[in-house]
Scaffold this motif. Sequence first.
Motif, PDB file in Angstrom:
ATOM      1  N   SER A   1      68.338  95.464 -17.819  1.00 54.48           N
ATOM      2  CA  SER A   1      69.020  96.685 -17.799  1.00 54.48           C
ATOM      3  C   SER A   1      68.475  97.857 -16.645  1.00 54.48           C
ATOM      4  CB  SER A   1      68.961  97.349 -19.201  1.00 54.48           C
ATOM      5  OG  SER A   1      69.726  96.502 -20.020  1.00 54.48           O
ATOM      6  N   ILE A   2      67.229  97.700 -16.611  1.00 50.61           N
ATOM      7  CA  ILE A   2      66.604  98.549 -15.376  1.00 50.61           C
ATOM      8  C   ILE A   2      67.414  97.989 -14.035  1.00 50.61           C
ATOM      9  CG2 ILE A   2      64.727  98.675 -14.142  1.00 50.61           C
ATOM     10  CD1 ILE A   2      62.988  99.062 -16.599  1.00 50.61           C
ATOM     11  N   ASP A   3      67.531  96.869 -13.894  1.00 49.84           N
ATOM     12  CA  ASP A   3      68.155  96.369 -12.671  1.00 49.84           C
ATOM     13  C   ASP A   3      69.568  96.859 -12.342  1.00 49.84           C
ATOM     14  OD1 ASP A   3      65.969  94.935 -11.805  1.00 49.84           O
ATOM     15  OD2 ASP A   3      66.599  93.032 -12.224  1.00 49.84           O
TER      16      ASP A   3
ATOM     17  N   ASP B   1      63.746  92.932 -23.694  1.00 50.92           N
ATOM     18  CA  ASP B   1      62.946  93.738 -23.002  1.00 50.92           C
ATOM     19  C   ASP B   1      63.416  94.713 -22.201  1.00 50.92           C
ATOM     20  OD1 ASP B   1      63.405  92.311 -20.862  1.00 50.92           O
ATOM     21  OD2 ASP B   1      61.518  91.462 -20.617  1.00 50.92           O
TER      22      ASP B   1
ATOM     23  N   TYR C   1      70.959  95.692 -25.574  1.00 53.82           N
ATOM     24  CA  TYR C   1      69.959  96.427 -25.068  1.00 53.82           C
ATOM     25  C   TYR C   1      68.835  96.573 -26.166  1.00 53.82           C
ATOM     26  CZ  TYR C   1      67.054  99.725 -22.980  1.00 53.82           C
ATOM     27  OH  TYR C   1      66.010 100.812 -22.352  1.00 53.82           O
ATOM     28  N   LYS C   2      67.787  95.891 -25.920  1.00 56.93           N
ATOM     29  CA  LYS C   2      66.622  95.929 -26.959  1.00 56.93           C
ATOM     30  C   LYS C   2      66.747  96.122 -28.240  1.00 56.93           C
ATOM     31  CE  LYS C   2      63.334  98.166 -23.876  1.00 56.93           C
ATOM     32  NZ  LYS C   2      62.026  99.208 -23.946  1.00 56.93           N
TER      33      LYS C   2
ATOM     34  N   ALA D   1      73.702 104.396  -8.710  1.00 59.99           N
ATOM     35  CA  ALA D   1      73.324 103.968  -7.424  1.00 59.99           C
ATOM     36  C   ALA D   1      74.019 102.817  -7.012  1.00 59.99           C
ATOM     37  CB  ALA D   1      71.810 103.866  -7.133  1.00 59.99           C
ATOM     38  N   LEU D   2      74.580 102.217  -8.105  1.00 61.78           N
ATOM     39  CA  LEU D   2      74.953 100.759  -7.838  1.00 61.78           C
ATOM     40  C   LEU D   2      76.632 100.784  -7.678  1.00 61.78           C
ATOM     41  CD1 LEU D   2      73.277  99.177 -10.688  1.00 61.78           C
ATOM     42  CD2 LEU D   2      72.735  98.850  -8.374  1.00 61.78           C
TER      43      LEU D   2
ATOM     44  N   SER E   1      72.658 115.551 -17.309  1.00 61.10           N
ATOM     45  CA  SER E   1      72.143 114.552 -17.770  1.00 61.10           C
ATOM     46  C   SER E   1      72.877 113.227 -17.221  1.00 61.10           C
ATOM     47  CB  SER E   1      72.199 114.566 -19.150  1.00 61.10           C
ATOM     48  OG  SER E   1      73.495 114.582 -19.604  1.00 61.10           O
ATOM     49  N   ILE E   2      74.036 113.406 -16.649  1.00 61.98           N
ATOM     50  CA  ILE E   2      74.739 112.508 -16.056  1.00 61.98           C
ATOM     51  C   ILE E   2      74.477 112.181 -14.394  1.00 61.98           C
ATOM     52  CG2 ILE E   2      77.115 111.476 -15.511  1.00 61.98           C
ATOM     53  CD1 ILE E   2      77.970 113.011 -18.060  1.00 61.98           C
ATOM     54  N   VAL E   3      73.633 111.165 -14.269  1.00 60.33           N
ATOM     55  CA  VAL E   3      73.297 110.813 -12.974  1.00 60.33           C
ATOM     56  C   VAL E   3      74.184 109.811 -12.698  1.00 60.33           C
ATOM     57  CG1 VAL E   3      71.041 110.055 -11.654  1.00 60.33           C
ATOM     58  CG2 VAL E   3      70.632 111.391 -13.604  1.00 60.33           C
TER      59      VAL E   3
ATOM     60  N   ARG F   1      64.459  94.663 -19.147  1.00 60.82           N
ATOM     61  CA  ARG F   1      64.252  94.351 -17.698  1.00 60.82           C
ATOM     62  C   ARG F   1      65.578  94.267 -17.052  1.00 60.82           C
ATOM     63  NH1 ARG F   1      64.102  94.405 -13.638  1.00 60.82           N
ATOM     64  NH2 ARG F   1      62.720  93.661 -12.057  1.00 60.82           N
TER      65      ARG F   1
ATOM     66  N   GLY G   1      70.315  99.958 -14.005  1.00 60.30           N
ATOM     67  CA  GLY G   1      69.956 101.361 -13.598  1.00 60.30           C
ATOM     68  C   GLY G   1      70.344 102.073 -14.940  1.00 60.30           C
ATOM     69  N   ILE G   2      70.277 101.199 -16.081  1.00 60.67           N
ATOM     70  CA  ILE G   2      70.720 101.973 -17.277  1.00 60.67           C
ATOM     71  C   ILE G   2      69.453 102.819 -17.794  1.00 60.67           C
ATOM     72  CG2 ILE G   2      70.641 101.397 -19.819  1.00 60.67           C
ATOM     73  CD1 ILE G   2      73.079  99.964 -17.868  1.00 60.67           C
ATOM     74  N   TYR G   3      69.703 104.021 -18.254  1.00 57.08           N
ATOM     75  CA  TYR G   3      68.624 104.766 -18.771  1.00 57.08           C
ATOM     76  C   TYR G   3      69.091 105.400 -20.108  1.00 57.08           C
ATOM     77  CZ  TYR G   3      71.515 108.787 -17.113  1.00 57.08           C
ATOM     78  OH  TYR G   3      72.564 109.681 -16.530  1.00 57.08           O
TER      79      TYR G   3
END
Lengths: 195, 152
Positions: A130-132, A126, A100-101, A35-36, A30-32, A128, A134-136
């Motif tokens: 956080s997607i930049d 929203d 976050y949200k 990429a940053l 679960s720990i990916v 958005r 790479g938050i999941y």
Amino acid sequence: MPKRIAFIVPAVLFLVLAVTLWWGLGHDPSIVPSALIDKPAPAFKLPPLEEENPGLSEQDLEGQVSLVNVFASWCLPCRAEHPILMRLAEDDVTIFGLNYKDKPEDARNWLGRLGDPYSQIGVDLDGRVSIDWGIYGVPETFVVDSSGRIRYKHIGPMAPRDLEECIRPVIERLKEQGPGLETVELPASCQGSKG
Amino acid sequence: MKAALIAIALLFALPAGAVEPDEMLADPVLEQRAREISKNLRCLVCQNQSIDDSNAELARDLRILVRQRLVSGDTDEEVTQFVVARYGDFVLLKPPFKSTTYVLWFGPAVIFTLAAFTLVVLQRRRARVEAKPLSPAERRRLDSLLDDGLDP
């Protein structure tokens, strides 16, 4: 001689397989890995939680070693992690918050009750931005060097051990050696270490 | 008749995924491309589902993002790269073909070849042993054993 090879080859193959599977057992899927890592923080601009405060943008990250912590008042592990962030803030570590949200009023109440470890907070309503990043899942914490480059990422709540063995050493090495520091050697138990 | 109609309807039904009607694009061609791209993007919250299948909130956000990129004119490849740049190769359900994934792509073929090779070698060795005819002494012993067995 061929008989010995017939014995050694399967034994070696078995060992390779066993080591690989053993490594897999200790590896949390679960720990990916981010990429940053070693890339500049993504460009963003977020509004503040309290109107009178500044918001947060990637420019704020330049000039000092800092943590960027993604949190939400609805996130239970964030609650567990909160005392660690307070301890870091007391030790003069700059922590930027990415809310976050969350409902801003909930976040304000949460910080009012538990204490506010953040130098500046950006509100990502929203998700958005956080997607930049790479938050999941919240919480996630980045170590950013003084040139604004992301150098380490911790996924999930930080435990005292993560703080002492992984996060603090990274911060200290980056403070000592500046953003030019190529790699930070860390124990294998740290998320950012390779292999 | 009714049953047959239902059977035919089921046969042509398409899997709906988790895509909500309000997310869908008006342009069916773009929507179809979005569906295809989403099917190969992993939902990192649930890991073994694509964002097309997952009901997780992040999956929904990413589906909407994929559609926004398509509307703004990105190619399929550009949309996928946009997501990979943020979440890494692991977000692809079909792993890319590059030096770090050679083991993944060639591993099964290598193991299969090794296994086949071992099997052939063992088979040949066994065949060689079996080809040796019985010595007269062995033949006599075998015959006597068989005779013993046949007599009640």
